[in-house]
Design a protein around this motif. Structure first.
Motif, mmCIF file in Angstrom:
data_model
loop_
_atom_site.group_PDB
_atom_site.id
_atom_site.type_symbol
_atom_site.label_atom_id
_atom_site.label_comp_id
_atom_site.label_asym_id
_atom_site.label_seq_id
_atom_site.Cartn_x
_atom_site.Cartn_y
_atom_site.Cartn_z
ATOM 1 N N HIS A 91 -51.152 94.601 -33.759
ATOM 2 C CA HIS A 91 -50.037 93.725 -33.475
ATOM 3 C C HIS A 91 -48.770 94.191 -34.196
ATOM 4 C CE1 HIS A 91 -53.625 91.193 -32.797
ATOM 5 N NE2 HIS A 91 -52.904 90.614 -31.862
ATOM 6 N N CYS A 92 -47.629 93.781 -33.651
ATOM 7 C CA CYS A 92 -46.342 93.972 -34.302
ATOM 8 C C CYS A 92 -45.555 92.675 -34.156
ATOM 9 C CB CYS A 92 -45.572 95.155 -33.727
ATOM 10 S SG CYS A 92 -45.313 95.094 -31.933
ATOM 11 N N THR A 93 -44.579 92.470 -35.029
ATOM 12 C CA THR A 93 -43.838 91.219 -35.055
ATOM 13 C C THR A 93 -42.351 91.468 -35.246
ATOM 14 O OG1 THR A 93 -44.325 91.058 -37.422
ATOM 15 C CG2 THR A 93 -45.706 89.751 -35.927
ATOM 16 N N ALA A 94 -41.551 90.438 -34.945
ATOM 17 C CA ALA A 94 -40.115 90.470 -35.206
ATOM 18 C C ALA A 94 -39.612 89.045 -35.265
ATOM 19 C CB ALA A 94 -39.369 91.241 -34.112
ATOM 20 N N ILE A 95 -38.593 88.802 -36.101
ATOM 21 C CA ILE A 95 -37.929 87.499 -36.124
ATOM 22 C C ILE A 95 -36.418 87.719 -36.091
ATOM 23 C CG2 ILE A 95 -39.782 86.472 -37.502
ATOM 24 C CD1 ILE A 95 -37.688 86.273 -39.814
ATOM 25 N N PRO A 96 -35.656 86.751 -35.562
ATOM 26 C CA PRO A 96 -34.204 86.808 -35.698
ATOM 27 C C PRO A 96 -33.813 86.370 -37.101
ATOM 28 C CG PRO A 96 -34.832 84.811 -34.537
ATOM 29 C CD PRO A 96 -36.102 85.587 -34.778
ATOM 30 N N ASN A 97 -32.555 86.572 -37.465
ATOM 31 C CA ASN A 97 -32.111 86.191 -38.808
ATOM 32 C C ASN A 97 -32.306 84.710 -39.088
ATOM 33 O OD1 ASN A 97 -31.383 88.809 -39.232
ATOM 34 N ND2 ASN A 97 -29.191 88.458 -39.322
ATOM 35 N N THR A 98 -32.205 83.890 -38.039
ATOM 36 C CA THR A 98 -32.322 82.449 -38.213
ATOM 37 C C THR A 98 -33.729 82.030 -38.603
ATOM 38 O OG1 THR A 98 -32.855 82.135 -35.884
ATOM 39 C CG2 THR A 98 -30.528 82.046 -36.498
ATOM 40 N N SER A 128 -49.332 97.000 -21.057
ATOM 41 C CA SER A 128 -49.085 98.234 -21.786
ATOM 42 C C SER A 128 -49.082 97.912 -23.272
ATOM 43 C CB SER A 128 -47.749 98.846 -21.367
ATOM 44 O OG SER A 128 -47.467 100.009 -22.108
ATOM 45 N N ILE A 129 -49.506 98.836 -24.102
ATOM 46 C CA ILE A 129 -49.561 98.588 -25.546
ATOM 47 C C ILE A 129 -48.153 98.327 -26.080
ATOM 48 C CG2 ILE A 129 -50.126 99.600 -27.784
ATOM 49 C CD1 ILE A 129 -52.265 101.257 -26.357
ATOM 50 N N ILE A 130 -47.972 97.196 -26.743
ATOM 51 C CA ILE A 130 -46.675 96.859 -27.339
ATOM 52 C C ILE A 130 -46.574 97.565 -28.691
ATOM 53 C CG2 ILE A 130 -45.100 95.016 -27.987
ATOM 54 C CD1 ILE A 130 -46.015 95.004 -25.032
ATOM 55 N N THR A 131 -45.570 98.391 -28.846
ATOM 56 C CA THR A 131 -45.432 99.204 -30.057
ATOM 57 C C THR A 131 -44.238 98.819 -30.918
ATOM 58 O OG1 THR A 131 -44.299 100.843 -28.686
ATOM 59 C CG2 THR A 131 -46.634 101.223 -29.145
ATOM 60 N N ALA A 132 -43.264 98.084 -30.360
ATOM 61 C CA ALA A 132 -42.071 97.723 -31.138
ATOM 62 C C ALA A 132 -41.439 96.466 -30.565
ATOM 63 C CB ALA A 132 -41.054 98.865 -31.130
ATOM 64 N N SER A 172 -39.817 102.203 -32.442
ATOM 65 C CA SER A 172 -38.995 101.253 -33.196
ATOM 66 C C SER A 172 -37.754 100.888 -32.398
ATOM 67 C CB SER A 172 -38.602 101.829 -34.556
ATOM 68 O OG SER A 172 -38.003 103.107 -34.416
ATOM 69 N N LEU A 173 -37.208 99.688 -32.714
ATOM 70 C CA LEU A 173 -36.041 99.158 -32.017
ATOM 71 C C LEU A 173 -35.188 98.363 -32.994
ATOM 72 C CD1 LEU A 173 -37.939 97.700 -28.922
ATOM 73 C CD2 LEU A 173 -36.344 99.625 -28.819
ATOM 74 N N ALA A 174 -33.868 98.315 -32.738
ATOM 75 C CA ALA A 174 -32.989 97.456 -33.534
ATOM 76 C C ALA A 174 -31.702 97.205 -32.765
ATOM 77 C CB ALA A 174 -32.669 98.088 -34.879
ATOM 78 N N PHE A 175 -31.243 95.942 -32.785
ATOM 79 C CA PHE A 175 -29.944 95.579 -32.236
ATOM 80 C C PHE A 175 -28.883 95.691 -33.324
ATOM 81 C CE2 PHE A 175 -32.563 93.221 -29.152
ATOM 82 C CZ PHE A 175 -31.893 93.506 -27.959
ATOM 83 N N SER A 176 -27.662 96.075 -32.919
ATOM 84 C CA SER A 176 -26.542 96.011 -33.851
ATOM 85 C C SER A 176 -26.174 94.542 -34.070
ATOM 86 C CB SER A 176 -25.341 96.780 -33.293
ATOM 87 O OG SER A 176 -24.890 96.179 -32.084
#
Length: 224
Positions: A91-98, A128-132, A172-176
Protein backbone atom coordinates in the motif's frame (compact mmCIF):
# COMPACT_ATOMS: atom_id res chain seq x y z
CA UNK A 1 6.42 13.36 7.73
CA UNK A 2 6.92 16.83 6.31
CA UNK A 3 7.40 19.63 8.85
CA UNK A 4 3.93 21.02 9.58
CA UNK A 5 4.20 24.46 11.11
CA UNK A 6 6.10 23.92 14.36
CA UNK A 7 5.61 20.15 14.50
CA UNK A 8 6.74 17.00 12.74
CA UNK A 9 6.48 13.24 13.23
CA UNK A 10 8.94 10.50 12.41
CA UNK A 11 9.32 6.74 12.63
CA UNK A 12 12.30 5.20 14.41
CA UNK A 13 13.33 1.54 14.73
CA UNK A 14 15.70 0.42 17.47
CA UNK A 15 18.19 -2.46 17.45
CA UNK A 16 15.55 -4.78 18.92
CA UNK A 17 13.49 -4.14 15.74
CA UNK A 18 10.80 -2.24 17.67
CA UNK A 19 9.12 0.74 16.00
CA UNK A 20 8.40 4.10 17.63
CA UNK A 21 6.56 7.23 16.57
CA UNK A 22 8.25 10.45 17.67
CA UNK A 23 6.24 13.67 17.74
CA UNK A 24 8.52 16.72 17.76
CA UNK A 25 7.73 20.36 18.41
CA UNK A 26 9.71 23.54 17.92
CA UNK A 27 9.28 26.73 19.92
CA UNK A 28 11.72 28.91 17.99
CA UNK A 29 12.00 27.71 14.34
CA UNK A 30 14.21 26.54 12.81
CA UNK A 31 16.07 25.44 15.96
CA UNK A 32 15.36 23.92 19.37
CA UNK A 33 13.33 20.90 18.30
CA UNK A 34 12.34 18.61 21.17
CA UNK A 35 10.44 15.33 21.46
CA UNK A 36 7.10 15.77 23.24
CA UNK A 37 5.76 12.26 22.51
CA UNK A 38 7.63 8.96 22.15
CA UNK A 39 5.11 6.25 21.29
CA UNK A 40 6.04 2.55 21.15
CA UNK A 41 4.07 0.48 18.65
CA UNK A 42 3.54 -3.22 18.01
CA UNK A 43 3.55 -2.67 14.23
CA UNK A 44 6.15 -2.40 11.49
CA UNK A 45 5.42 1.10 10.25
CA UNK A 46 5.86 2.13 6.63
CA UNK A 47 4.92 5.81 6.67
CA UNK A 48 3.59 8.62 8.85
CA UNK A 49 1.66 11.75 7.86
CA UNK A 50 0.91 14.85 9.91
CA UNK A 51 -1.70 17.48 9.08
CA UNK A 52 -0.45 21.02 8.59
CA UNK A 53 -1.88 22.15 11.92
CA UNK A 54 -0.26 19.19 13.70
CA UNK A 55 -3.62 18.01 15.06
CA UNK A 56 -4.05 14.78 13.07
CA UNK A 57 -1.53 12.00 12.52
CA UNK A 58 -1.90 8.99 10.23
CA UNK A 59 0.28 5.88 10.12
CA UNK A 60 0.52 3.08 7.57
CA UNK A 61 1.86 -0.30 8.63
CA UNK A 62 2.00 -3.67 6.93
CA UNK A 63 -1.38 -4.59 8.42
CA UNK A 64 -3.39 -1.43 9.12
CA UNK A 65 -4.08 2.23 8.46
CA UNK A 66 -4.54 4.25 11.67
CA UNK A 67 -5.45 7.77 12.72
CA UNK A 68 -4.24 9.45 15.93
CA UNK A 69 -4.59 12.75 17.73
CA UNK A 70 -1.28 13.87 19.30
CA UNK A 71 -1.61 15.02 22.92
CA UNK A 72 1.77 16.57 23.83
CA UNK A 73 0.46 17.71 27.23
CA UNK A 74 -0.05 14.11 28.38
CA UNK A 75 2.67 12.73 26.08
CA UNK A 76 0.37 10.27 24.30
CA UNK A 77 -1.18 9.55 20.91
CA UNK A 78 -4.92 9.00 21.11
CA UNK A 79 -5.95 6.45 18.47
CA UNK A 80 -9.13 7.57 16.69
CA UNK A 81 -9.67 4.70 14.27
CA UNK A 82 -7.97 1.78 12.55
CA UNK A 83 -8.64 0.03 9.24
CA UNK A 84 -7.24 -3.48 8.80
CA UNK A 85 -5.56 -4.13 5.45
CA UNK A 86 -5.56 -7.27 3.34
CA UNK A 87 -2.59 -9.52 4.08
CA UNK A 88 0.06 -9.69 1.36
CA UNK A 89 -0.90 -6.48 -0.43
CA UNK A 90 1.38 -3.47 -0.67
CA UNK A 91 0.00 0.00 0.00
CA UNK A 92 0.87 3.67 -0.38
CA UNK A 93 -0.77 6.73 1.16
CA UNK A 94 -1.10 10.50 0.80
CA UNK A 95 -2.84 13.31 2.67
CA UNK A 96 -3.46 16.97 1.83
CA UNK A 97 -2.02 19.63 4.12
CA UNK A 98 -5.40 20.01 5.81
CA UNK A 99 -5.38 16.38 6.96
CA UNK A 100 -9.12 16.26 6.22
CA UNK A 101 -8.76 12.97 4.32
CA UNK A 102 -6.27 10.25 3.47
CA UNK A 103 -5.89 8.28 0.24
CA UNK A 104 -4.88 4.62 0.30
CA UNK A 105 -3.58 2.89 -2.83
CA UNK A 106 -3.20 -0.88 -3.05
CA UNK A 107 -1.25 -3.32 -5.17
CA UNK A 108 -4.62 -4.84 -6.10
CA UNK A 109 -5.41 -1.66 -8.06
CA UNK A 110 -7.84 -0.05 -5.64
CA UNK A 111 -7.72 3.59 -4.54
CA UNK A 112 -9.81 4.48 -1.49
CA UNK A 113 -10.17 7.89 0.13
CA UNK A 114 -11.17 8.08 3.79
CA UNK A 115 -12.35 11.16 5.65
CA UNK A 116 -10.59 12.23 8.84
CA UNK A 117 -13.26 10.48 10.90
CA UNK A 118 -12.51 7.12 9.25
CA UNK A 119 -15.56 6.90 6.96
CA UNK A 120 -14.97 6.01 3.31
CA UNK A 121 -15.54 8.94 0.97
CA UNK A 122 -15.03 7.19 -2.37
CA UNK A 123 -13.19 4.35 -4.06
CA UNK A 124 -12.18 3.28 -7.57
CA UNK A 125 -10.57 0.21 -9.14
CA UNK A 126 -7.89 0.87 -11.74
CA UNK A 127 -6.89 -2.79 -12.29
CA UNK A 128 -3.22 -1.85 -12.00
CA UNK A 129 -0.74 -1.75 -9.12
CA UNK A 130 -0.93 1.66 -7.43
CA UNK A 131 2.63 2.89 -6.90
CA UNK A 132 2.24 6.60 -6.03
CA UNK A 133 -0.35 9.04 -4.66
CA UNK A 134 -0.27 12.81 -4.17
CA UNK A 135 -2.86 15.34 -3.02
CA UNK A 136 -2.77 19.01 -3.86
CA UNK A 137 -2.27 21.12 -0.73
CA UNK A 138 -5.98 21.89 -0.44
CA UNK A 139 -7.12 18.35 -1.23
CA UNK A 140 -9.03 19.48 -4.33
CA UNK A 141 -6.99 17.16 -6.57
CA UNK A 142 -5.56 13.65 -6.19
CA UNK A 143 -2.92 12.23 -8.53
CA UNK A 144 -2.63 8.45 -8.84
CA UNK A 145 0.37 6.74 -10.44
CA UNK A 146 0.45 3.11 -11.57
CA UNK A 147 3.07 0.47 -12.34
CA UNK A 148 1.75 0.42 -15.91
CA UNK A 149 2.71 4.08 -16.37
CA UNK A 150 -0.86 5.37 -16.17
CA UNK A 151 -1.34 8.71 -14.41
CA UNK A 152 -4.85 9.60 -13.28
CA UNK A 153 -5.99 12.92 -11.84
CA UNK A 154 -9.20 13.03 -9.76
CA UNK A 155 -10.99 15.72 -7.86
CA UNK A 156 -11.03 15.34 -4.10
CA UNK A 157 -14.57 13.98 -4.48
CA UNK A 158 -13.49 11.22 -6.90
CA UNK A 159 -14.46 12.71 -10.26
CA UNK A 160 -11.99 11.92 -13.09
CA UNK A 161 -10.18 14.97 -14.47
CA UNK A 162 -7.29 13.80 -16.68
CA UNK A 163 -5.45 10.62 -17.65
CA UNK A 164 -2.08 10.21 -19.33
CA UNK A 165 -0.13 7.09 -20.29
CA UNK A 166 3.66 6.81 -19.93
CA UNK A 167 5.92 3.99 -21.09
CA UNK A 168 7.48 3.37 -17.65
CA UNK A 169 6.34 2.83 -14.09
CA UNK A 170 5.53 5.86 -11.97
CA UNK A 171 7.31 5.85 -8.60
CA UNK A 172 6.46 9.28 -7.13
CA UNK A 173 4.22 12.33 -7.60
CA UNK A 174 3.90 15.85 -6.18
CA UNK A 175 1.77 18.93 -6.88
CA UNK A 176 3.25 22.41 -6.67
CA UNK A 177 1.70 24.58 -3.91
CA UNK A 178 -0.56 26.43 -6.35
CA UNK A 179 -1.40 23.32 -8.42
CA UNK A 180 0.15 24.98 -11.47
CA UNK A 181 2.60 22.09 -11.96
CA UNK A 182 3.01 18.42 -11.13
CA UNK A 183 6.29 16.52 -10.96
CA UNK A 184 6.43 12.82 -11.82
CA UNK A 185 9.26 10.47 -10.82
CA UNK A 186 9.83 7.27 -12.79
CA UNK A 187 11.47 3.89 -12.21
CA UNK A 188 14.37 4.67 -14.57
CA UNK A 189 15.45 7.77 -12.59
CA UNK A 190 13.73 10.29 -14.84
CA UNK A 191 11.69 13.14 -13.37
CA UNK A 192 9.45 15.37 -15.45
CA UNK A 193 7.54 18.55 -14.61
CA UNK A 194 4.18 19.11 -16.31
CA UNK A 195 1.63 21.87 -16.42
CA UNK A 196 -1.95 21.28 -15.28
CA UNK A 197 -2.97 19.89 -18.70
CA UNK A 198 -0.28 17.12 -18.56
CA UNK A 199 0.92 18.19 -22.00
CA UNK A 200 4.56 18.32 -23.09
CA UNK A 201 6.96 18.25 -20.11
CA UNK A 202 8.24 21.64 -18.99
CA UNK A 203 11.50 20.12 -17.76
CA UNK A 204 13.12 16.68 -17.69
CA UNK A 205 15.92 15.52 -15.40
CA UNK A 206 17.63 12.13 -15.21
CA UNK A 207 19.22 10.50 -12.18
CA UNK A 208 21.11 7.23 -11.73
CA UNK A 209 18.42 5.46 -9.70
CA UNK A 210 14.62 5.38 -9.40
CA UNK A 211 13.01 8.64 -8.22
CA UNK A 212 11.17 7.15 -5.24
CA UNK A 213 10.08 10.44 -3.67
CA UNK A 214 9.61 13.99 -4.96
CA UNK A 215 8.32 17.13 -3.27
CA UNK A 216 8.04 20.87 -3.83
CA UNK A 217 9.27 23.54 -1.47
CA UNK A 218 6.56 25.73 0.08
CA UNK A 219 7.40 28.49 -2.40
CA UNK A 220 7.11 26.07 -5.33
CA UNK A 221 10.45 27.24 -6.72
CA UNK A 222 12.49 24.18 -5.72
CA UNK A 223 11.96 20.44 -6.14
CA UNK A 224 13.61 17.83 -3.97
Amino acid sequence: SAISGNAMALIARDRANTDYIYFLECQTPPHDWYVSISWKTDEKLLSVHLSDDGLLLYTLSESRLSSYVPDPFDGILQRRWTIDLAHGEKHCTAIPNTGAMIALGSSNGTVTVYLSGGTRAWSTDLSSIITALAFSNSGDLLAVGCSTGDLHIYTGHGDPVLTRKFDKSIYSLAFSPGCTNIVVGFEDGTTQIFGPDLGAPLKTSTFVCPARHVSFSRSGETIL
